[in-house]
Design a protein around this motif. Sequence first.
Motif: not given
Length: 214
Positions: A37-66
């Motif tokens: 989360v600390a790695l991703i949260e400072d990115l702008d929204r479009d960049e965040q979504q681009a990174v999240l889309q490339r993560m494994e489903p379980d990891d993505r769900a955990a980060v999105e929840e956080a």
Amino acid sequence: PEVVRLFGRLRREGLIDEMEPQQVADIAGQLDTDDAVALIEDLDRDEQQAVLQRMEPDDRAAVEEALSYPEESAGRLMQRDLIAVPEHWKVGAVIDYLRKTPDLADDFWEIFVVSPDHHPVGTCKLSTILRTKRDTPVSDIMQREQTLIPVDLDQEEVAIRFQKYALISAAVVDSTGRLVGMITVDDIVHIISEEAREDVLLLSGAGDGDINEP
């Protein structure tokens, strides 16, 4: 450890914005949720979504929840990887579970004990588990008193509680009292340092403001 050091270097040197989304996703997938989360949260929204889309489903769900929790809250700081066992288990069952279950947390020194509805009812040190006979109920050796951290609690208040009660780790609970994560002292050391620095600046009159202010 190598990934954690790389993560720290990327944040210090501000290199994350220069990386491709897949590179950030690969690193985030190897980190604890709070570090991802600390790695991703400072990115702008479009960049965040681009990174999240490339993560494994379980990891993505955990980060999105956080990321759904308020900034600078316990939900942003907490780790999801923890050890929780039912209060009706015996010590032998806990030891077998720890030995045989893959993909458990790599580093832990405390086990959370939960009720059938997954509410935290106590904690047990790993050393106590290892030194107790196998047929002993966990409920007989667990420590019932514990400090619970609401998931939406401000990070400064979290740090205060860790300092006040000399905590090593603490359970994080949602609005229904269910165990959703944990925070360890190493997760908030930088918070304590940052808050102390802000307090010193305010005391010296060098807090938030511009160059024209007294």
